[in-house]
Design a protein around this motif. Structure first.
Motif, PDB file in Angstrom:
ATOM      1  N   ALA A 185     -12.474  -0.033  -9.916  1.00  0.00           N
ATOM      2  CA  ALA A 185     -12.411   1.414  -9.738  1.00  0.00           C
ATOM      3  C   ALA A 185     -10.975   1.910  -9.750  1.00  0.00           C
ATOM      4  O   ALA A 185     -10.649   2.920 -10.394  1.00  0.00           O
ATOM      5  N   ALA A 186     -10.093   1.206  -9.062  1.00  0.00           N
ATOM      6  CA  ALA A 186      -8.694   1.620  -9.009  1.00  0.00           C
ATOM      7  C   ALA A 186      -8.050   1.578 -10.390  1.00  0.00           C
ATOM      8  O   ALA A 186      -7.385   2.527 -10.827  1.00  0.00           O
ATOM      9  N   VAL A 187      -8.253   0.464 -11.083  1.00  0.00           N
ATOM     10  CA  VAL A 187      -7.648   0.339 -12.416  1.00  0.00           C
ATOM     11  C   VAL A 187      -8.320   1.288 -13.408  1.00  0.00           C
ATOM     12  O   VAL A 187      -7.659   1.896 -14.262  1.00  0.00           O
ATOM     13  N   GLY A 188      -9.652   1.446 -13.290  1.00  0.00           N
ATOM     14  CA  GLY A 188     -10.347   2.348 -14.213  1.00  0.00           C
ATOM     15  C   GLY A 188      -9.939   3.795 -14.037  1.00  0.00           C
ATOM     16  O   GLY A 188      -9.732   4.521 -15.020  1.00  0.00           O
ATOM     17  N   LEU A 189      -9.791   4.239 -12.803  1.00  0.00           N
ATOM     18  CA  LEU A 189      -9.346   5.612 -12.568  1.00  0.00           C
ATOM     19  C   LEU A 189      -7.937   5.829 -13.101  1.00  0.00           C
ATOM     20  O   LEU A 189      -7.618   6.890 -13.654  1.00  0.00           O
ATOM     21  N   GLN A 190      -7.088   4.836 -12.962  1.00  0.00           N
ATOM     22  CA  GLN A 190      -5.733   4.971 -13.524  1.00  0.00           C
ATOM     23  C   GLN A 190      -5.786   5.038 -15.038  1.00  0.00           C
ATOM     24  O   GLN A 190      -5.052   5.810 -15.668  1.00  0.00           O
ATOM     25  N   THR A 191      -6.661   4.254 -15.613  1.00  0.00           N
ATOM     26  CA  THR A 191      -6.760   4.253 -17.073  1.00  0.00           C
ATOM     27  C   THR A 191      -7.258   5.601 -17.597  1.00  0.00           C
ATOM     28  O   THR A 191      -6.758   6.123 -18.607  1.00  0.00           O
ATOM     29  N   LEU A 192      -8.230   6.211 -16.903  1.00  0.00           N
ATOM     30  CA  LEU A 192      -8.794   7.477 -17.367  1.00  0.00           C
ATOM     31  C   LEU A 192      -7.880   8.664 -17.104  1.00  0.00           C
ATOM     32  O   LEU A 192      -7.759   9.576 -17.928  1.00  0.00           O
ATOM     33  N   SER A 193      -7.223   8.662 -15.932  1.00  0.00           N
ATOM     34  CA  SER A 193      -6.423   9.834 -15.572  1.00  0.00           C
ATOM     35  C   SER A 193      -4.931   9.639 -15.738  1.00  0.00           C
ATOM     36  O   SER A 193      -4.175  10.603 -15.704  1.00  0.00           O
ATOM     37  N   SER A 194      -4.502   8.384 -15.902  1.00  0.00           N
ATOM     38  CA  SER A 194      -3.079   8.041 -16.039  1.00  0.00           C
ATOM     39  C   SER A 194      -2.241   8.672 -14.929  1.00  0.00           C
ATOM     40  O   SER A 194      -1.286   9.394 -15.193  1.00  0.00           O
ATOM     41  N   PRO A 195      -2.569   8.408 -13.658  1.00  0.00           N
ATOM     42  CA  PRO A 195      -1.746   8.968 -12.609  1.00  0.00           C
ATOM     43  C   PRO A 195      -0.374   8.313 -12.496  1.00  0.00           C
ATOM     44  O   PRO A 195       0.537   8.869 -11.923  1.00  0.00           O
ATOM     45  N   VAL A 196      -0.226   7.114 -13.054  1.00  0.00           N
ATOM     46  CA  VAL A 196       1.039   6.397 -12.978  1.00  0.00           C
ATOM     47  C   VAL A 196       1.384   5.891 -14.360  1.00  0.00           C
ATOM     48  O   VAL A 196       0.547   5.290 -15.045  1.00  0.00           O
ATOM     49  N   ASP A 197       2.588   6.111 -14.777  1.00  0.00           N
ATOM     50  CA  ASP A 197       3.038   5.595 -16.064  1.00  0.00           C
ATOM     51  C   ASP A 197       3.555   4.172 -15.900  1.00  0.00           C
ATOM     52  O   ASP A 197       4.010   3.780 -14.836  1.00  0.00           O
ATOM     53  N   GLY A 198       3.570   3.441 -16.972  1.00  0.00           N
ATOM     54  CA  GLY A 198       4.121   2.098 -16.951  1.00  0.00           C
ATOM     55  C   GLY A 198       3.067   1.064 -16.592  1.00  0.00           C
ATOM     56  O   GLY A 198       1.892   1.357 -16.462  1.00  0.00           O
ATOM     57  N   GLY A 199       3.529  -0.187 -16.404  1.00  0.00           N
ATOM     58  CA  GLY A 199       2.610  -1.297 -16.162  1.00  0.00           C
ATOM     59  C   GLY A 199       2.540  -1.748 -14.725  1.00  0.00           C
ATOM     60  O   GLY A 199       1.997  -2.795 -14.449  1.00  0.00           O
ATOM     61  N   THR A 200       3.113  -0.985 -13.792  1.00  0.00           N
ATOM     62  CA  THR A 200       3.140  -1.433 -12.401  1.00  0.00           C
ATOM     63  C   THR A 200       1.773  -1.369 -11.756  1.00  0.00           C
ATOM     64  O   THR A 200       1.338  -2.296 -11.074  1.00  0.00           O
ATOM     65  N   TRP A 201       1.064  -0.282 -11.979  1.00  0.00           N
ATOM     66  CA  TRP A 201      -0.189  -0.061 -11.272  1.00  0.00           C
ATOM     67  C   TRP A 201      -1.246  -1.095 -11.619  1.00  0.00           C
ATOM     68  O   TRP A 201      -2.005  -1.539 -10.756  1.00  0.00           O
ATOM     69  N   LEU A 233      -7.459  10.973  -4.354  1.00  0.00           N
ATOM     70  CA  LEU A 233      -8.128  10.465  -3.169  1.00  0.00           C
ATOM     71  C   LEU A 233      -8.950   9.215  -3.481  1.00  0.00           C
ATOM     72  O   LEU A 233      -8.935   8.237  -2.730  1.00  0.00           O
ATOM     73  N   ALA A 234      -9.654   9.264  -4.625  1.00  0.00           N
ATOM     74  CA  ALA A 234     -10.464   8.105  -5.009  1.00  0.00           C
ATOM     75  C   ALA A 234      -9.588   6.882  -5.269  1.00  0.00           C
ATOM     76  O   ALA A 234      -9.931   5.754  -4.884  1.00  0.00           O
ATOM     77  N   VAL A 235      -8.436   7.111  -5.910  1.00  0.00           N
ATOM     78  CA  VAL A 235      -7.527   5.998  -6.180  1.00  0.00           C
ATOM     79  C   VAL A 235      -6.988   5.425  -4.870  1.00  0.00           C
ATOM     80  O   VAL A 235      -6.897   4.204  -4.695  1.00  0.00           O
ATOM     81  N   LEU A 236      -6.614   6.288  -3.944  1.00  0.00           N
ATOM     82  CA  LEU A 236      -6.075   5.811  -2.671  1.00  0.00           C
ATOM     83  C   LEU A 236      -7.120   5.024  -1.888  1.00  0.00           C
ATOM     84  O   LEU A 236      -6.814   3.996  -1.269  1.00  0.00           O
ATOM     85  N   VAL A 237      -8.368   5.511  -1.899  1.00  0.00           N
ATOM     86  CA  VAL A 237      -9.442   4.790  -1.195  1.00  0.00           C
ATOM     87  C   VAL A 237      -9.667   3.422  -1.833  1.00  0.00           C
ATOM     88  O   VAL A 237      -9.807   2.394  -1.140  1.00  0.00           O
ATOM     89  N   SER A 238      -9.706   3.390  -3.163  1.00  0.00           N
ATOM     90  CA  SER A 238      -9.906   2.113  -3.858  1.00  0.00           C
ATOM     91  C   SER A 238      -8.754   1.157  -3.572  1.00  0.00           C
ATOM     92  O   SER A 238      -8.956  -0.043  -3.325  1.00  0.00           O
ATOM     93  N   LEU A 239      -7.532   1.694  -3.608  1.00  0.00           N
ATOM     94  CA  LEU A 239      -6.364   0.863  -3.331  1.00  0.00           C
ATOM     95  C   LEU A 239      -6.419   0.284  -1.921  1.00  0.00           C
ATOM     96  O   LEU A 239      -6.202  -0.920  -1.711  1.00  0.00           O
ATOM     97  N   GLY A 265       0.815  -1.209   0.000  1.00  0.00           N
ATOM     98  CA  GLY A 265       0.000   0.000   0.000  1.00  0.00           C
ATOM     99  C   GLY A 265       0.846   1.255   0.000  1.00  0.00           C
ATOM    100  O   GLY A 265       0.547   2.228  -0.715  1.00  0.00           O
ATOM    101  N   VAL A 266       1.913   1.259   0.800  1.00  0.00           N
ATOM    102  CA  VAL A 266       2.824   2.417   0.814  1.00  0.00           C
ATOM    103  C   VAL A 266       3.483   2.593  -0.547  1.00  0.00           C
ATOM    104  O   VAL A 266       3.607   3.721  -1.069  1.00  0.00           O
ATOM    105  N   PHE A 267       3.887   1.493  -1.160  1.00  0.00           N
ATOM    106  CA  PHE A 267       4.556   1.537  -2.465  1.00  0.00           C
ATOM    107  C   PHE A 267       3.653   2.151  -3.536  1.00  0.00           C
ATOM    108  O   PHE A 267       4.026   3.085  -4.245  1.00  0.00           O
ATOM    109  N   TYR A 268       2.425   1.644  -3.648  1.00  0.00           N
ATOM    110  CA  TYR A 268       1.509   2.155  -4.658  1.00  0.00           C
ATOM    111  C   TYR A 268       1.050   3.568  -4.330  1.00  0.00           C
ATOM    112  O   TYR A 268       0.871   4.404  -5.223  1.00  0.00           O
ATOM    113  N   SER A 269       0.828   3.848  -3.049  1.00  0.00           N
ATOM    114  CA  SER A 269       0.388   5.189  -2.671  1.00  0.00           C
ATOM    115  C   SER A 269       1.437   6.240  -3.039  1.00  0.00           C
ATOM    116  O   SER A 269       1.095   7.371  -3.421  1.00  0.00           O
TER     117      SER A 269
END
Length: 372
Positions: A86-102, A46-52, A24-28
């Protein structure tokens, strides 16, 4: 004192909680870094962190249910799936993280589902998830679809395998402990049955004859006093013989074989995870002395198993002197147990000596001496 399976369960669960907290710390960190760089708005962050957090918490809850063999946690799996989407969808729409880790967060849910869903459904879900993420990564990043496919395929294999091994390890420890307990109960039951058969064989015939002769004596008491007295003398003789036979049988159960006891103690201690070394030179001892030492060995091993976390135990018998030494004693003994007190009394009656004390080095030493 907690049993070994309960201790193993606590260790595995804490290991799991710690791993999820680190993840959780790593992804956050990636999410917060993306927000600080302007790649995600604070609400999205915030939504991504809650989902995570929800995904990781429900993973722990579902895995804990698997340890306890509870029914299928369908609601938890469904909520966890929604949070994962929700976590993966929010990343897909907003691209908060680059690469394939998230995107590998999705495999956390797949790993928890592995514990309950059929294998064919897990294979299907894993294949669809891996293919979809590989296509998405190859179209939105500079990674080739082959590289993305290998990355996600590795996650699809490692996460379910690690989760399954977690539960398999716990269930193996639990089943091994239950098996040992069942063997002990079976041994006790068999011994009770054997003792019951021996008593029946010893007393069944004698008591039947005593009953018949007593009835005959009662009938002859008013007709033939001399014969009635003779029959009662026979009853007394049979009763005395039966009493002797019972005492012999009980004494046989009270006696122990020293060599058999040493072998049994070694097996019990090594099964409990303690390395046991034995050096015994007691061939010249008389049978009563060997029996006393066998009782001391049994009580000492019971003390080791019940009151320590020993990793090694040494048993030395030289003539009429026994010394048992084990580690794993972390606190002073609150007092001598009833078993040790009884053993000390038995040694004293036989003219021997007995002591059982912890040492400052964290060891426990049991010493018994009998007349050779």
């Amino acid at each position: 004192m907690a049993t070994r399976p309960e201790t193993a369960k606590k260790i595995l669960l804490r290991w799991m909680y710690g791993s999820m907290a680190l993840m959780g710390v790593f992804y956050s960190w990636f999410v917060v870094a993306a927000a600080m760089d302007g790649r995600a708005s604070p609400p999205v962050m915030l939504a991504v962190l809650v989902s995570l957090g929800g995904v990781l918490v429900f993973y722990c809850l579902i895995l804990r249910d698997a340890y306890d063999d509870r029914p299928l946690p369908a609601v938890k799996l469904a909520v966890s799936a929604l949070l994962t989407a929700a976590a993966v969808g929010l990343q897909t729409l907003s691209s908060p993280v680059d690469g394939g880790t998230w995107e590998s967060v999705a495999y956390i849910w797949l790993a928890s589902a592995t514990l309950y869903l059929p294998l064919w459904s897990i294979v299907g879900l894993g294949t669809a998830l891996t293919a979809g993420l590989a296509v998405y990564a190859s179209t939105t990043t500079d990674l080739s679809w082959q590289g993305s496919l290998m990355t996600y395929l590795l996650s699809a294999l490692l996460w379910p395998a690690a989760t399954w091994i977690w539960c398999w390890l716990w269930r193996t420890i639990r089943d091994a402990h239950d098996g040992q307990a069942a063997k002990a109960r079976l041994a006790v039951s068999e011994e009770r049955l054997r003792f019951a058969r021996d008593l029946h064989d010893l007393l069944g015939h004698s008591l039947s004859v005593i009953t018949l002769k007593s009835e005959l004596s009662a009938k002859l008491a008013t007709k033939d006093a001399g014969r009635a007295a003779s029959e009662m003398s026979e009853v007394r003789r049979l009763a005395a013989e039966s009493l002797v036979e019972v005492r012999v049988a009980v004494d046989g159960y009270r006696s122990l074989d020293l060599d058999a006891e040493l072998a049994g103690v070694r097996a019990a201690l090594e099964a409990a995870g303690a390395r046991c070394t034995i050096e015994a030179r007691a061939d010249e001892l008389p049978p009563p002395a060997r029996t006393l030492l066998a009782w001391a060995v049994r009580e000492g091993a019971t003390n080791v198993l019940k009151h320590s976390r020993a990793t090694r135990c040494s048993i030395t018998i030289d003539g009429g002197v026994l010394e048992m030494r084990n580690d794993g004693v972390h606190a002073p003994a609150a007092g001598t147990g009833s078993g040790l007190r009884g053993l000390a009394e038995r040694m004293a009656i036989a003219g021997g000596s007995f002591s059982a004390t912890p040492t400052p080095a964290g060891e426990f030493v049991l010493r018994a001496e009998v007349r050779a």
